[in-house]
Design an enzyme around this catalytic site. Structure first.
Site, PDB file in Angstrom:
ATOM      1  CB  SER A 253       0.544   0.974  -3.630  1.00 35.92           C
ATOM      2  OG  SER A 253      -0.791   0.597  -3.847  1.00 35.92           O
ATOM      3  NE  ARG A 324      -8.447  -0.134   4.759  1.00 37.84           N
ATOM      4  CZ  ARG A 324      -7.466   0.562   4.199  1.00 37.84           C
ATOM      5  NH1 ARG A 324      -7.653   1.102   3.008  1.00 37.84           N
ATOM      6  NH2 ARG A 324      -6.313   0.726   4.804  1.00 37.84           N
ATOM      7  CG  ASP A 495       1.080  -7.189  -4.971  1.00 37.68           C
ATOM      8  OD1 ASP A 495      -0.164  -7.280  -4.927  1.00 37.68           O
ATOM      9  OD2 ASP A 495       1.677  -6.100  -5.051  1.00 37.68           O
ATOM     10  CG  HIS A 532      -0.392  -4.192  -2.786  1.00 38.84           C
ATOM     11  ND1 HIS A 532       0.347  -3.927  -3.915  1.00 38.84           N
ATOM     12  CD2 HIS A 532      -0.950  -3.004  -2.420  1.00 38.84           C
ATOM     13  CE1 HIS A 532       0.247  -2.643  -4.224  1.00 38.84           C
ATOM     14  NE2 HIS A 532      -0.524  -2.062  -3.333  1.00 38.84           N
ATOM     15  CG  ASP A 533      -0.650  -4.155   3.102  1.00 36.42           C
ATOM     16  OD1 ASP A 533      -0.851  -3.309   2.214  1.00 36.42           O
ATOM     17  OD2 ASP A 533      -1.460  -4.382   4.019  1.00 36.42           O
TER      18      ASP A 533
END
Length: 551
Positions: A253, A324, A495, A532-533
């Site tokens: 990332s 968040r 992603d 993405h995680d």
């Protein structure tokens, strides 16, 4: 002869009803009808007769009241409760601000100033770090592990801090980052809030208040910084540790950006590069998403009323929670959420609500709630902005080099302790454009034909160019420093924050720059739906490739 009013009205209603039923997807406005004022019109004969008849009390209509009860908003009540709780903590002197410490860490203090890319200067700074594995005699087995935006240096549990780290299974004996072979170093980035110097740190040059608890923090006096600034601070730590060269620079990332930047800045000091779900330049979508998070945060009254100096009062927890939640949307993928949540509601037995109701809404609400006091709001602003500014293209790097040279004189003043107030006051200036960007009426073909420069830039960034793996020449020049460095570049098809074309672009640019030792791996949706995680979750896919590459 005109139709009676009641008949005409009924016909209109019937017509509208038939239209709606036969055209369910099309919306129609109701047919125009005459507006009648009951105060000006004469009562009809039947109305006059009815008016003369006495009204029985039991038949008298009750006062008109709404049959709908107002909705409740427990999500907003929870925010109010949190604010009240934080206010009570402040009044009881138990400390209003959350603790951003991530447990026991090692600390490196640099007493020498550091010049930042955009002209800011930190007269001194701290870097929090943790290590795993043993550094060998010639100090040649060190791996610098770079973190994501909000991560601390705690990548794995230690004797001092047994809490599991954010890459717990990726580090250890026999793990991808094998502690039997390598000495792993992970830092909290400059600008962060987990022990390294950032906006929440005490400003050593500010006039302190009498109370030690109220010493002036940097807040928004903290200067704008870049990924390269963070890496320079890390190399200051490596110098202090006596490590001349890294076995590898590894990151995911935001860390994937830093791992590349480390080799661009210090090519002779990096043996291998691993960049997972990173990029060589931030693209507009990711910039837009981070900008939106910052705007939500800065419009929290706790932030806007103090212009970021909220430390003596209440932290902007509502803005942080919403920021968040927005970020979480970009971290995962739609296909995963379709399988995991679908359209299921948290409690189907209850009526729908405007507060979190669907399972996906409760998931986002929880993600924001558990994080809103875990990270410093100003650190989020500064670190996310550094991500937006990231561009390893030759033109941008030359611009930064010019800015650094024009501000090099500031180091002399800070080192001698003679920096002038007006110099410090101008370390960070943000200006808005005179005229905002407006949408153009021209077509894509007209835009491409508007100028040769724009046409060339559009061709280089078009989907066709990306699919054909034709990287911009500017980026190829910028990555020339990595032409001899073995590199592993990994991406994930699901992603959306760092889309897979960005990793293909890195690999293509490195190869075009002359690098013959580039390994590019892309995990398709058949291997990962975590978006993405994935870099945090896929030990076999991500970890396995890293293990094989490092050897």
């Amino acid at each position: 002869m005109s139709a009676p009013r009641t008949a005409l009205s009924s016909a209109r209603q019937l017509s509208n009803g038939l239209i709606r039923r036969t055209n369910p997807r099309k919306r129609f406005l109701p047919l125009p009808s005459t507006v009648r004022s009951f105060t000006n019109n004469k009562p009809l004969r039947s109305q006059a007769t009815a008016a003369q008849e006495p009204i029985v009390e039991s038949e008298r209509p009750s006062p008109v009241t709404s049959v709908n009860q107002p909705l409740s908003f427990p999500c907003l009540d929870a925010l109010d409760t949190k604010t009240q709780s934080l206010t009570k903590q402040k009044k009881s002197l138990s400390g209003p601000e959350p603790s951003y410490a991530a447990g026991e860490t090692e600390h490196f203090h640099s007493a020498s100033p550091i010049l930042l890319d955009w002209g800011g200067v930190l007269p001194e700074f701290d870097i929090a770090y943790e290590t795993w594995g043993t550094l060998n005699a010639d100090k040649s087995n060190a791996i610098l592990l770079h973190t994501g935006l909000s991560a601390s240096s705690h990548a794995k549990s230690t004797a001092k801090n047994p809490k599991p780290g954010w890459w717990e299974k990726f580090i250890g004996p026999g793990a991808p980052l094998d502690t039997d072979k390598y000495h792993i170093i992970c830092t909290n980035v400059l600008g962060g809030c987990y022990g390294s110097t950032g906006p929440s740190s005490i400003d050593p040059l500010a006039e302190n208040n009498t109370s030690s608890a109220q010493k002036d923090r940097y807040a928004t006096r903290f200067p704008i910084l870049t990924m390269q600034d963070m890496v320079r601070a890390q190399f200051r730590l490596l110098d202090w540790m006596g490590i001349d060269a890294l076995y590898a620079s590894v990151g995911s990332s935001m860390g994937g950006m830093q791992s590349l930047a480390a080799c661009v800045l210090e090519p002779s000091r990096v043996g291998k590069v691993v960049s997972v779900s990173g990029c060589a330049r931030s693209h507009p979508y990711s910039i837009a998403m981070r900008h939106t998070q910052r705007q939500v945060l800065m419009n929290d009254p706790a932030w806007s009323s103090t212009r970021g100096n909220y430390y003596p009062s209440i932290p902007p927890h509502a803005g942080m929670k919403l920021a968040r939640e927005i970020a979480t949307v970009t971290y995962r993928s739609g296909p995963e959420w379709e399988q995991r949540f679908g359209r299921r509601r948290a409690d189907p037995s209850k009526p729908p609500a405007l507060c979190p109701d669907f399972l996906i809404e409760t998931y986002l609400d929880h993600a924001g709630e558990k994080w809103c006091l875990e990270y410093d709001a100003n650190s989020l602003l500064y670190v996310s902005k550094a991500m937006d500014l990231f561009d390893l293209g030759d033109e941008h790097m030359r611009t930064l080099d010019g800015v650094r040279k024009s501000n090099a004189w500031k180091l002399d003043g800070f080192a001698a302790g003679t920096a002038k107030e007006e110099e410090k006051a101008g370390l960070c200036n943000l200006t808005l454009p005179d005229t905002p960007y407006e949408e153009q009426d021209e077509t894509s073909s007209e835009l491409l034909a508007s100028s040769p420069e724009e046409a060339k830039r559009a061709r280089e960034t078009s989907s066709a160019a990306l699919i054909a793996e034709e990287p911009p020449e500017d980026l190829v020049k910028g990555l020339q420093a990595l032409s001899g460095t073995p590199a592993l570049v990994m991406g994930v098809a699901s992603d959306i924050l760092f889309p897979a074309w960005q990793q293909r672009e890195i690999a293509a640019a490195l190869r075009k720059a002359g690098n013959r030792r580039v390994t590019h791996v892309e995990l398709g949706e058949d291997r990962s739906l975590f978006g993405h995680d994935t870099f945090l979750l896929d030990l076999e896919g991500v970890g396995g490739e890293i293990r094989r590459f490092l050897g």
